[in-house]
Write an enzyme that holds these catalytic residues in place. Structure first.
Site, PDB file in Angstrom:
ATOM      1  N   HIS A 109       0.816  -1.226   0.000  1.00 51.25           N
ATOM      2  CA  HIS A 109       0.000   0.000   0.000  1.00 51.25           C
ATOM      3  C   HIS A 109       0.840   1.263   0.000  1.00 51.25           C
ATOM      4  CE1 HIS A 109      -4.001  -1.894   0.730  1.00 51.25           C
ATOM      5  NE2 HIS A 109      -3.201  -2.895   1.031  1.00 51.25           N
ATOM      6  N   ASP A 159       3.324   9.503  -0.822  1.00 47.15           N
ATOM      7  CA  ASP A 159       2.141   8.744  -0.425  1.00 47.15           C
ATOM      8  C   ASP A 159       1.932   7.620  -1.432  1.00 47.15           C
ATOM      9  OD1 ASP A 159      -0.107   8.174   1.100  1.00 47.15           O
ATOM     10  OD2 ASP A 159      -0.822  10.247   1.090  1.00 47.15           O
TER      11      ASP A 159
END
Ligand code: GDG
Length: 484
Positions: free
Chosen positions: A158, A357
């Site tokens: 992720h 991110d």
């Protein structure tokens, strides 16, 4: 079709997953339809006896079962706080400067993965498809292979993959690479991440790209591809408009981020301050609402960022605030999701500024929640994985405070036609690639990859070494045989 078996550090509450709006919805639905199992940490911290436990606690939800194990206090300290959150999280987000390479963290990280693999092994069926999630669990596939598991095993990361030179700085990078090579398919968030991982495997551990695009490393062949994580769009669309807008004294800019040093929160506050300084006409008319729920509070870097933000917001409010207007609303608590959807919809600007991110779901949620007839504008950091997809946002460099201040002005001044055009394009992309598509495409790829490439088992280093010796031996014997 066999069952789906998920493994991740934390498990979702399947009775509530349908309200979460993120990827948990699709995973929970797939578990229910195909039947399956989700194994993870219970969230409980016990004593040393728990380090022996391989008998999970089970909760059944129809066809799906959730299985959990506790961690001992020292496992929690070394596996979770230590290796996962003080080594892998910062390094993978390009923050080598705050990584804490303490001796002993990796060993216990590996041991927890071994224990979870031993707990899962007896529960597996021959036709299960296994999907491991995130950086806490990198070695899990390798440990399952060592126990003789030949099922398809996929891994989804992720968070971002750092450039090869940064990955190489992790003292245990070879062990991590060996763990990654045990999977049939590695799913990453973006093409940049795929490029970084392939570069690292080539430079760091002599990986080779095969003709069919797969990578050969540690005597195994694996596929690596981008599967950008997505949202359940309908969970954010069509909320009641303007429920909170009437109470607002000013046009709102919204930020929603876990209070994490990767999210670029100080840069966001500084850019807003510069905007107020540079464009004084907006004072009293615009406010920044930053929702920043606490997270990982036991990690020192998180206490530091909290203090920095409290100081900054206090300073900015002190400098620009009036008796009837406070420029920054800083909320260090979690907000109920229903309210979050309303707040997104009633904010003219979504301000998403991470320094790095994996994806950033908030960017997608903000777009999905807008009123299509009068949508707000998304400002998005180029260093969020979402920027690879959401090109019609105003893309900014979060290190460039001046550019971010100017983008705030541009977003607030943007006319309705341009806002609608940008929003239409963003929303159709988010709809095309929703959380169900993400889940299906990863599982389809995993199942077809492992069908087309039967596994070479087992894959432990000793087996690889045995085979290499065999090949050397054959080469030595062959010339002699020719002369006889
Ligand atoms: C990791 C990767 C990747 C936040 N505050 C509240 C709240 N949230 C919800 C948001 C969103 C989620 O949490 C945050 O997701 P992000 O994607 O923005 O970031 P991470 O937590 O860092 O997640 C990230 C993600 O995994 C998925 O792969 O995108 O890059 O770092 O859904 O809405 N929800 C509620 N109250 C809050 O105060 N209810």
């Amino acid at each position: 079709m066999g069952r789906l078996v998920l493994i991740s550090n934390r498990v979702a509450d399947l009775s509530k997953a349908s309200q979460a709006g993120g990827m948990a919805v699709a995973l929970a639905d797939t578990l229910r339809t195909r039947g399956g199992l989700w194994l993870g940490w219970s969230g409980k911290i016990g004593d040393r006896r728990d380090e022996q436990r391989t008998d999970p606690d089970f909760t059944k939800y129809g066809n799906a079962t959730v299985a959990t194990l506790p961690l001992s206090a020292r496992e929690h300290e070394a596996y979770y706080v230590g290796y996962s959150n003080n080594v892998l999280w910062p390094v993978f987000h390009d923050r080598l400067d705050i990584a804490q390479f303490e001796a002993g963290y990796y060993q216990r990280y590996l041991e927890v993965n071994k224990r979870f693999a031993r707990a899962l092994h007896p529960l597996l069926r021959p036709d299960d498809t296994i999907w491991v999630h995130d950086y806490h669990m990198i070695p899990l596939g390798m440990e399952l292979r060592a126990l003789g598991v030949t099922n398809p095993i996929g891994f989804f990361l992720h968070i971002p993959v750092p450039p090869a030179q940064t990955f190489l700085a992790i003292p245990e990078h070879r062990e991590l690479a060996r763990g990654l090579a045990a999977y049939d398919l590695i799913g990453l968030q973006t093409k940049v991440d795929v490029g970084n991982l392939i570069d690292y495997l080539q430079d760091g551990v002599f990986g080779r790209i095969l003709q069919d695009g797969r990578i050969r490393a540690f005597d195994r062949e694996l596929s690596i591809a981008a599967f950008p994580v997505a949202i359940d769009v309908d969970a954010f669309v069509g909320s009641r408009p303007n429920r909170t807008a009437k109470k607002l004294p000013a046009t709102r800019i919204i930020g929603v981020d876990r209070l994490d040093y990767t999210k670029g929160l100080p840069q966001k506050f500084r850019a807003f301050s510069r905007f107020l300084e540079k464009y004084p006409d907006y004072r009293g008319k615009v406010l920044l609402s930053q929702i920043a729920p606490p997270t990982r509070e036991t990690v020192t870097a998180y206490a530091d960022i909290r203090q920095e933000l409290e100081t900054l917001s206090g300073r900015i409010n002190g400098r620009f605030g009036e008796l009837d207007w406070v420029p920054i609303q800083y909320i260090h608590r979690s907000t109920p999701r229903k309210l979050l959807v309303d707040v997104y919809r009633n904010s003219r600007v979504g301000f998403v500024t991470p320094l790095r991110d994996g994806m950033n779901l908030v960017a997608k949620e903000y777009v999905a929640a807008q009123d299509p007839d009068d949508p707000g504008v998304l400002i998005l950091s180029r260093f969020a994985g979402a920027a690879e997809q959401l090109q019609e946002a105003l893309i900014v460099n979060p290190y460039d405070i001046e550019e971010m201040a100017d983008s705030l002005k541009k977003a607030l001044d943007m006319d309705l036609t341009e806002r609608r055009e940008r929003h239409d394009a963003l929303l159709s992309d988010i709809r095309r690639n929703d959380t169900y598509t993400w889940c299906r495409s990863f599982l389809d790829s995993l199942e077809s990859t492992s069908r087309s490439a039967p596994l070479a088992v087992p894959t432990s280093p000793s087996e690889a070494a045995r085979r290499a010796l065999q090949e050397i031996e054959m080469a030595r014997v062959a010339p002699r045989a020719r002369h006889q």
